[in-house]
Design a protein around this motif. Sequence first.
Motif, PDB file in Angstrom:
ATOM      1  N   ALA A 293       0.822  -1.210   0.000  1.00  0.00           N
ATOM      2  CA  ALA A 293       0.000   0.000   0.000  1.00  0.00           C
ATOM      3  C   ALA A 293       0.853   1.256   0.000  1.00  0.00           C
ATOM      4  O   ALA A 293       0.586   2.211  -0.751  1.00  0.00           O
ATOM      5  N   VAL A 294       1.896   1.268   0.818  1.00  0.00           N
ATOM      6  CA  VAL A 294       2.791   2.425   0.883  1.00  0.00           C
ATOM      7  C   VAL A 294       3.467   2.652  -0.468  1.00  0.00           C
ATOM      8  O   VAL A 294       3.507   3.781  -0.995  1.00  0.00           O
ATOM      9  N   GLU A 295       3.987   1.571  -1.057  1.00  0.00           N
ATOM     10  CA  GLU A 295       4.692   1.680  -2.334  1.00  0.00           C
ATOM     11  C   GLU A 295       3.753   2.096  -3.463  1.00  0.00           C
ATOM     12  O   GLU A 295       4.104   2.944  -4.293  1.00  0.00           O
ATOM     13  N   MET A 296       2.553   1.500  -3.507  1.00  0.00           N
ATOM     14  CA  MET A 296       1.601   1.845  -4.567  1.00  0.00           C
ATOM     15  C   MET A 296       1.091   3.278  -4.422  1.00  0.00           C
ATOM     16  O   MET A 296       0.849   3.958  -5.431  1.00  0.00           O
ATOM     17  N   THR A 297       0.927   3.737  -3.193  1.00  0.00           N
ATOM     18  CA  THR A 297       0.482   5.115  -2.978  1.00  0.00           C
ATOM     19  C   THR A 297       1.490   6.103  -3.530  1.00  0.00           C
ATOM     20  O   THR A 297       1.129   7.087  -4.186  1.00  0.00           O
ATOM     21  N   GLN A 298       2.757   5.837  -3.298  1.00  0.00           N
ATOM     22  CA  GLN A 298       3.800   6.728  -3.812  1.00  0.00           C
ATOM     23  C   GLN A 298       3.851   6.706  -5.335  1.00  0.00           C
ATOM     24  O   GLN A 298       4.071   7.734  -5.970  1.00  0.00           O
ATOM     25  N   ARG A 299       3.589   5.546  -5.909  1.00  0.00           N
ATOM     26  CA  ARG A 299       3.687   5.403  -7.362  1.00  0.00           C
ATOM     27  C   ARG A 299       2.415   5.846  -8.098  1.00  0.00           C
ATOM     28  O   ARG A 299       2.490   6.514  -9.134  1.00  0.00           O
ATOM     29  N   LEU A 300       1.251   5.481  -7.561  1.00  0.00           N
ATOM     30  CA  LEU A 300      -0.013   5.691  -8.277  1.00  0.00           C
ATOM     31  C   LEU A 300      -0.738   6.972  -7.886  1.00  0.00           C
ATOM     32  O   LEU A 300      -1.607   7.439  -8.627  1.00  0.00           O
ATOM     33  N   LYS A 301      -0.425   7.529  -6.720  1.00  0.00           N
ATOM     34  CA  LYS A 301      -1.067   8.750  -6.225  1.00  0.00           C
ATOM     35  C   LYS A 301      -2.603   8.639  -6.269  1.00  0.00           C
ATOM     36  O   LYS A 301      -3.281   9.442  -6.920  1.00  0.00           O
ATOM     37  N   PRO A 302      -3.184   7.670  -5.572  1.00  0.00           N
ATOM     38  CA  PRO A 302      -4.651   7.551  -5.550  1.00  0.00           C
ATOM     39  C   PRO A 302      -5.287   8.742  -4.838  1.00  0.00           C
ATOM     40  O   PRO A 302      -4.633   9.436  -4.048  1.00  0.00           O
ATOM     41  N   ASP A 303      -6.572   8.971  -5.112  1.00  0.00           N
ATOM     42  CA  ASP A 303      -7.314  10.034  -4.419  1.00  0.00           C
ATOM     43  C   ASP A 303      -7.789   9.570  -3.049  1.00  0.00           C
ATOM     44  O   ASP A 303      -7.935  10.386  -2.137  1.00  0.00           O
ATOM     45  N   VAL A 304      -8.070   8.264  -2.925  1.00  0.00           N
ATOM     46  CA  VAL A 304      -8.552   7.678  -1.680  1.00  0.00           C
ATOM     47  C   VAL A 304      -7.979   6.268  -1.538  1.00  0.00           C
ATOM     48  O   VAL A 304      -7.772   5.576  -2.543  1.00  0.00           O
ATOM     49  N   ILE A 305      -7.745   5.857  -0.297  1.00  0.00           N
ATOM     50  CA  ILE A 305      -7.321   4.485  -0.006  1.00  0.00           C
ATOM     51  C   ILE A 305      -8.316   3.860   0.962  1.00  0.00           C
ATOM     52  O   ILE A 305      -8.715   4.495   1.942  1.00  0.00           O
TER      53      ILE A 305
END
Length: 381
Positions: free
Chosen positions: A40-52
Amino acid sequence: MSIKVLVVDDSSFFRRRVSEIINQDPMLEVIDTAKNGREAVEMTQRLKPDVITMDIEMPVLDGISAVREIMASTPTPILMFSSLTHQGATATLEALEAGALDFLPKKFEDIARDKEEAIHTLQQRVKAIARRRVFSPRATTNLRSSASASSAAASEALRKPELNTRTVSPSVRTTATNEVRSAPVKFKRTGKSYDILTIGTSTGGPVALQTVLTALPANFPLPILLIQHMPATFTAAFAARLNSLCKIKVKEAQDGDPIVKGQAYLAPGGKQMLVEGRGASARIRIIDGNDKVNYKPCVDITFASLAKLYQSKVLAVVLTGMGADGRDGGRMLKNMGATIWAQDEKTCVVYGMPQAVTKEGISSESLPLDKVAQRIMTEFS
């Protein structure tokens, strides 16, 4: 443009189910899924989602730790999924303090009365927090330091009744440093007297209540009734948490509790909180209430009860939350001469409940969250 969502859970079934529900809404799009907090941490940095959407118990890196890392590196609105147990409540409160904005029960049958309502609730919660800008927890740390200073100043004010104004300042966070910066504002007493303080809130409320209550001094001169939309298994843990952090005493309200100064009473989840009697005979009533009422506890019901018994002697504050709970009860309070304030839009997680009382003309002041306690204490300076 659709709202991009990252779904995080170690259960493939739950990831798939949540993704299906989110993708049913044309305004929402699941851009990927993660099976543990590290992903989750890695994907958030890469994908920049609006919400998790985030589970709490996961391998490799648990949800609470993942929230902390995400908020430190790539602050993003996070909706937690939690089990409705005491342990789950404690973990969820820790996740909210770490920076998550909202939570829902992991069992969909616990979210709402039927399947369609549960689906709608999840979709609406995701959309609601997607609109909220988030910041590093360092801002929360600064708020706590400010709260401690505010509490000391408030205690001093109670010992100096000749003071009738206080210079305070609204919070302004900079995205570069995530620090609180102040601009001078002077609050003045209304000159009214009060017998009771009540605060109603929903989404974002746990952190908001903690911010306000930890800034109140131990010698706070009024009893406080708190109404937070929260499951029954959560309120005891939340009250205990607040009690450990605050100078005032905080407890989960029980039927028959005497209403005493300097004590805060949190309405139990799944019930309705009323008051009866006046002065030394005042007592809290806890009832099941009508199943047709959307919220248990309901801000409107407690506000209405206070309007009947305390009339103009009520100071009511409506904090962050979805919907309009507090508007109807607030109108009853206003008609009896009570005072109602609302949190401002800038500092709300969801500007729903405060907006409802503000647009209705019920609220007389709109306040930044970190100044609510100081504004309250101005009334007693």
